[in-house]
Enzyme design. Structure first.
Site, PDB file in Angstrom:
ATOM      1  N   GLY A  99       0.834  -1.197   0.000  1.00 16.65           N
ATOM      2  CA  GLY A  99       0.000   0.000   0.000  1.00 16.65           C
ATOM      3  C   GLY A  99       0.870   1.250   0.000  1.00 16.65           C
ATOM      4  O   GLY A  99       2.070   1.163  -0.296  1.00 16.65           O
TER       5      GLY A  99
ATOM      6  N   LYS B  73      -2.176  -5.581 -25.105  1.00 13.99           N
ATOM      7  CA  LYS B  73      -1.506  -6.866 -24.868  1.00 13.99           C
ATOM      8  C   LYS B  73      -0.088  -6.831 -25.416  1.00 13.99           C
ATOM      9  O   LYS B  73       0.863  -7.258 -24.768  1.00 13.99           O
ATOM     10  CB  LYS B  73      -2.250  -8.041 -25.536  1.00 13.99           C
ATOM     11  CG  LYS B  73      -3.472  -8.584 -24.902  1.00 13.99           C
ATOM     12  CD  LYS B  73      -3.317  -9.167 -23.533  1.00 13.99           C
ATOM     13  CE  LYS B  73      -3.409  -8.123 -22.502  1.00 13.99           C
ATOM     14  NZ  LYS B  73      -4.412  -7.883 -21.632  1.00 13.99           N
TER      15      LYS B  73
ATOM     16  N   GLU C 291       2.188  -4.508 -23.336  1.00 14.89           N
ATOM     17  CA  GLU C 291       2.474  -5.036 -21.999  1.00 14.89           C
ATOM     18  C   GLU C 291       3.581  -6.080 -22.009  1.00 14.89           C
ATOM     19  O   GLU C 291       4.444  -6.066 -21.140  1.00 14.89           O
ATOM     20  CB  GLU C 291       1.214  -5.704 -21.411  1.00 14.89           C
ATOM     21  CG  GLU C 291       0.166  -4.757 -20.904  1.00 14.89           C
ATOM     22  CD  GLU C 291      -1.043  -5.507 -20.363  1.00 14.89           C
ATOM     23  OE1 GLU C 291      -1.445  -5.239 -19.235  1.00 14.89           O
ATOM     24  OE2 GLU C 291      -1.602  -6.362 -21.084  1.00 14.89           O
TER      25      GLU C 291
ATOM     26  N   HIS D 103      -6.947  10.573 -39.300  1.00 16.70           N
ATOM     27  CA  HIS D 103      -6.758  11.846 -38.599  1.00 16.70           C
ATOM     28  C   HIS D 103      -5.525  11.836 -37.706  1.00 16.70           C
ATOM     29  O   HIS D 103      -5.572  12.313 -36.575  1.00 16.70           O
ATOM     30  CB  HIS D 103      -8.015  12.169 -37.783  1.00 16.70           C
ATOM     31  CG  HIS D 103      -9.242  12.231 -38.628  1.00 16.70           C
ATOM     32  ND1 HIS D 103      -9.516  13.301 -39.453  1.00 16.70           N
ATOM     33  CD2 HIS D 103     -10.236  11.331 -38.822  1.00 16.70           C
ATOM     34  CE1 HIS D 103     -10.650  13.059 -40.094  1.00 16.70           C
ATOM     35  NE2 HIS D 103     -11.097  11.869 -39.729  1.00 16.70           N
TER      36      HIS D 103
ATOM     37  N   LYS E  90       0.079  -7.289 -11.488  1.00 15.28           N
ATOM     38  CA  LYS E  90      -1.256  -7.720 -11.878  1.00 15.28           C
ATOM     39  C   LYS E  90      -2.351  -6.998 -11.102  1.00 15.28           C
ATOM     40  O   LYS E  90      -3.401  -6.690 -11.632  1.00 15.28           O
ATOM     41  CB  LYS E  90      -1.381  -9.227 -11.663  1.00 15.28           C
ATOM     42  CG  LYS E  90      -2.700  -9.756 -12.134  1.00 15.28           C
ATOM     43  CD  LYS E  90      -2.600 -11.133 -12.670  1.00 15.28           C
ATOM     44  CE  LYS E  90      -3.881 -11.534 -13.369  1.00 15.28           C
ATOM     45  NZ  LYS E  90      -4.035 -10.884 -14.669  1.00 15.28           N
TER      46      LYS E  90
HETATM   47  C1  G6P Z   1      -3.259  -4.044 -13.955  1.00 12.25           C
HETATM   48  C2  G6P Z   1      -3.098  -5.333 -14.730  1.00 12.25           C
HETATM   49  C3  G6P Z   1      -4.064  -5.360 -15.905  1.00 12.25           C
HETATM   50  C4  G6P Z   1      -5.498  -5.153 -15.417  1.00 12.25           C
HETATM   51  C5  G6P Z   1      -5.624  -3.873 -14.589  1.00 12.25           C
HETATM   52  C6  G6P Z   1      -6.979  -3.808 -13.892  1.00 12.25           C
HETATM   53  O1  G6P Z   1      -2.819  -2.986 -14.721  1.00 12.25           O
HETATM   54  O2  G6P Z   1      -1.768  -5.478 -15.180  1.00 12.25           O
HETATM   55  O3  G6P Z   1      -3.979  -6.613 -16.563  1.00 12.25           O
HETATM   56  O4  G6P Z   1      -6.352  -5.082 -16.519  1.00 12.25           O
HETATM   57  O5  G6P Z   1      -4.632  -3.854 -13.560  1.00 12.25           O
HETATM   58  O6  G6P Z   1      -7.060  -4.866 -12.983  1.00 12.25           O
HETATM   59  P1  G6P Z   1      -8.401  -5.498 -12.463  1.00 12.25           P
HETATM   60  O7  G6P Z   1      -7.964  -6.589 -11.532  1.00 12.25           O
HETATM   61  O8  G6P Z   1      -9.138  -4.410 -11.747  1.00 12.25           O
HETATM   62  O9  G6P Z   1      -9.155  -6.002 -13.628  1.00 12.25           O
END
Ligand code: G6P
Length: 614
Positions: free
Chosen positions: A104, A491, A494, A510, A609
């Protein structure tokens, strides 16, 4: 965003903590560390880099692996302070009695640090976390407060988010944990306690779980545990839940990468999403039943989410507006929480989140609740914060998603939104029963089509490898497929670190068209619908500027064949489900490019993640 694992029991904590950290590495992999109580001292081992480095350090002769039955550990995604050794957790207070791991952000760390510096406390790291452990130590070492009271006193003075676990050398049988904003779960087994950021490090050991709520703390002492409030010394009654997840769900099986495994699971996961919900001539979403009257009468829907889940929200908007004719606004949760949103008691707010823990999405939902809007969660993780704070919801039932780049959760979210849109439409009679029945039939047919797309992976791989040196990519689609273009581009970015942009196909003129040359290929998503011929013109525009064109379609034609450098032809489906097949192609395409470039697909640099900080 940072993973925490802690153990107290009758076994050596090291293998349990290391195994747990590896399972939580998707939450951050900048540095890792373990602290255990051993021979009346705190023994801390930490390393910059991944858990593997920490494991090697612990296994080498130089660092003694002390047998200890109580320990805390952490894998970090850096916020305050570089990802190096000194900033790695666990942190320890000046008296060297108290050690802590934290997930946090302590927002008022500067003012607390000033206060502690004035009390001659010296800091060893640049982190906000060290402020918290020093503050606990400061209270404890004054001698007036017990260990538990010192933790409580410190937590009452911090602003921000925390999930923490604390040890104190004076109390070798005690472990204290607390949460506000960052998740923690407690696993219970005879004589053993496991605390972690999610269940993945725990389920190997026990299926008996307690989810900690906001503002709660766990106090473990000897063989006993109590759940209390952080604000008051009050014991709270808590339900022990039995979770139903197999350890195999958390392993790679026959695949080298979690992402690859998760892409391949999609025929099953989508079937799970539909099963028991898409009935012969009706759609049953039991998680929403008690609130359906309000949902049906809503005059506006807001969808809020982050990242890939936000892309699912964009598709949700198009599906709900198309079928149910209710206006839908989609906002990034980080914007929603600070924008002047025009929500009221007649607005429905849908929060979409794979993890159910994303800090911004959580805050956006809380904002909606504050004005009395009905909140719906579309989450993958049962027991997650979002699934618990929303009034009602639908789980995507995709199983644990471990690859940092979301795949099966995204198609699960689209599937749930499709069901929701159809159910709402049928309730409002904006679609007929016949239309509903046909859509339901198409949903089940989709599962077979997914399998045939997955069987095309060698072809997709060959195409992907050809383009691995591209300088950048454009992804273009129209209507429902514009969000798919955004998701395909995300994708690729990332996991392969190639820049990619998603755009509405016609809008490309555009601006992005200026980027086109032989090194910047364009991926076109071309379903056979009313935009088909329009997109053919967009392809011509790229070709005439010497751009390479990769086409994903469900309708092969001579023109398309002659215009595309590479053509991927998908099985026929309705245009609402075509986008799921196209998504799977784009996931595989990004995956094979990243593997060909030697990238760490499951743990891409700088990402985590579950983003549990603002
Ligand atoms: C992070 C992850 C993404 C995900 C996003 C939202 O950026 O790397 O893969 O889409 O968070 O996460 P959530 O768990 O809220 O879908």
């Amino acid at each position: 965003m940072c993973g925490i694992v802690a153990y107290k029991g009758n076994k050596d904590c090291h293998p349990i903590l290391l195994d747990g950290l590896k399972r939580l590495e998707y939450r951050g992999y900048d540095s890792a560390g373990i602290a255990c109580l051993f021979d009346s001292k705190i023994s801390i081992t930490k390393r910059a880099g991944k858990v593997k480095e920490l494991q090697e350090a612990i296994n080498t002769k130089k660092i003694s692996k002390d047998f200890s039955t109580i320990g805390i550990s952490h894998t970090r995604w850096a916020t305050h302070g570089e990802p190096n050794h000194k900033n790695a957790h666990p942190h320890i207070d000046q008296s060297k009695k108290i050690t802590l791991v934290h997930n946090g952000i302590i927002e008022n760390y500067n003012s607390i640090k000033k206060f502690l510096l004035s009390k001659k406390i010296q800091f060893k790291s640049d982190t906000d976390t060290e402020v918290l452990v020093q503050l606990i130590g400061y209270f404890y070492n004054q001698g007036k407060l017990s260990f538990e009271e010192s933790v409580r006193a410190a937590l009452q003075r911090v602003d921000g988010a925390y999930g923490i676990v604390v040890l104190n050398i004076d109390f070798p049988e005690m472990m204290i944990a607390a949460r506000k904003g960052s998740p923690l779960v407690l696993g219970l087994k005879q004589g053993e306690f496991f605390i972690a950021s999610d269940i993945s490090p725990i389920i190997k050991h026990t299926k008996k779980i307690i989810y900690l709520n906001e503002g709660e703390m766990i106090v473990i002492n000897k063989e006993k545990y109590e759940i209390k409030s952080v604000n008051k010394n009050l014991v709270l009654p808590k339900k022990i839940e039995t979770i139903d997840i197999k350890i195999d769900d958390l392993e790679k099986g026959n695949f080298d990468y979690f992402m690859h495994k998760e892409i391949h699971e999609q025929s099953d996961t989508i079937l799970n999403t539909f099963r028991g919900r898409a009935l012969k001539d009706d759609i049953l979403l039991s998680g929403l039943s008690d609130y359906w009257k309000d949902i049906k009468n809503a005059d506006r829907i807001y969808i809020t989410a982050c990242g890939t889940s936000w892309h699912a929200g964009l598709i949700g908007k198009k599906l709900i507006e198309k079928f149910a004719r209710v206006p839908v606004h989609v906002e990034y949760a980080s914007e929603f929480r600070y924008n002047t949103s025009l929500i009221n008691k007649k607005t429905i707010v849908i929060g979409i989140s794979q993890s159910g823990e994303t800090a911004d999405t959580l805050a956006a939902i809380n904002k909606a609740k504050d004005v009395g809007a009905l909140t719906i969660g579309i989450c993958n993780v049962a027991g997650s914060s979002i699934s618990r704070i929303t009034d009602c919801g639908v789980f995507t039932r995709c199983g644990h998603e471990i690859g940092v780049a979301s795949t099966k959760a995204f198609t699960g979210q689209i599937s749930v939104l499709y069901l929701f849109a159809l159910k709402l439409a049928y309730s409002k009679r904006t679609i007929s029963k016949l239309s509903l029945v046909n859509h339901i039939k198409d949903e089940y047919d989709l599962v077979k089509r997914i399998k045939s797309v997955l069987m095309m992976e060698d072809t997709i791989k060959k195409i992907a490898v050809k383009y691995k040196e591209a300088s950048g990519f454009l992804y273009l689609g129209r209507g429902l497929n514009f969000p798919i273009a955004l998701e395909g581009a995300l994708k690729l970015k990332e996991i392969s670190y190639i820049h990619a942009e998603g755009y509405p196909a016609a809008e490309m003129k555009h601006g992005p068209i200026a980027l086109i040359d032989k090194n910047m290929p364009t991926v076109f998503i071309v379903p056979k619908d009313r935009t088909y011929h329009k997109i053919l013109s967009n392809i011509e525009e790229i070709k005439s500027r010497k751009g390479k064109v990769i086409v994903i379609t469900n309708h092969k034609s001579k023109t398309l064949e002659s215009l595309s450098d590479d053509l991927i032809v998908l099985p026929k489906t309705n245009s609402y489900l075509f986008l799921i097949l196209a998504t799977i192609v784009l996931q595989l395409f990004a995956f094979f490019i990243a593997v060909a470039k030697g990238c760490d697909v499951d743990q891409p640099r700088n990402l985590a993640k579950s983003v549990t900080v603002e």
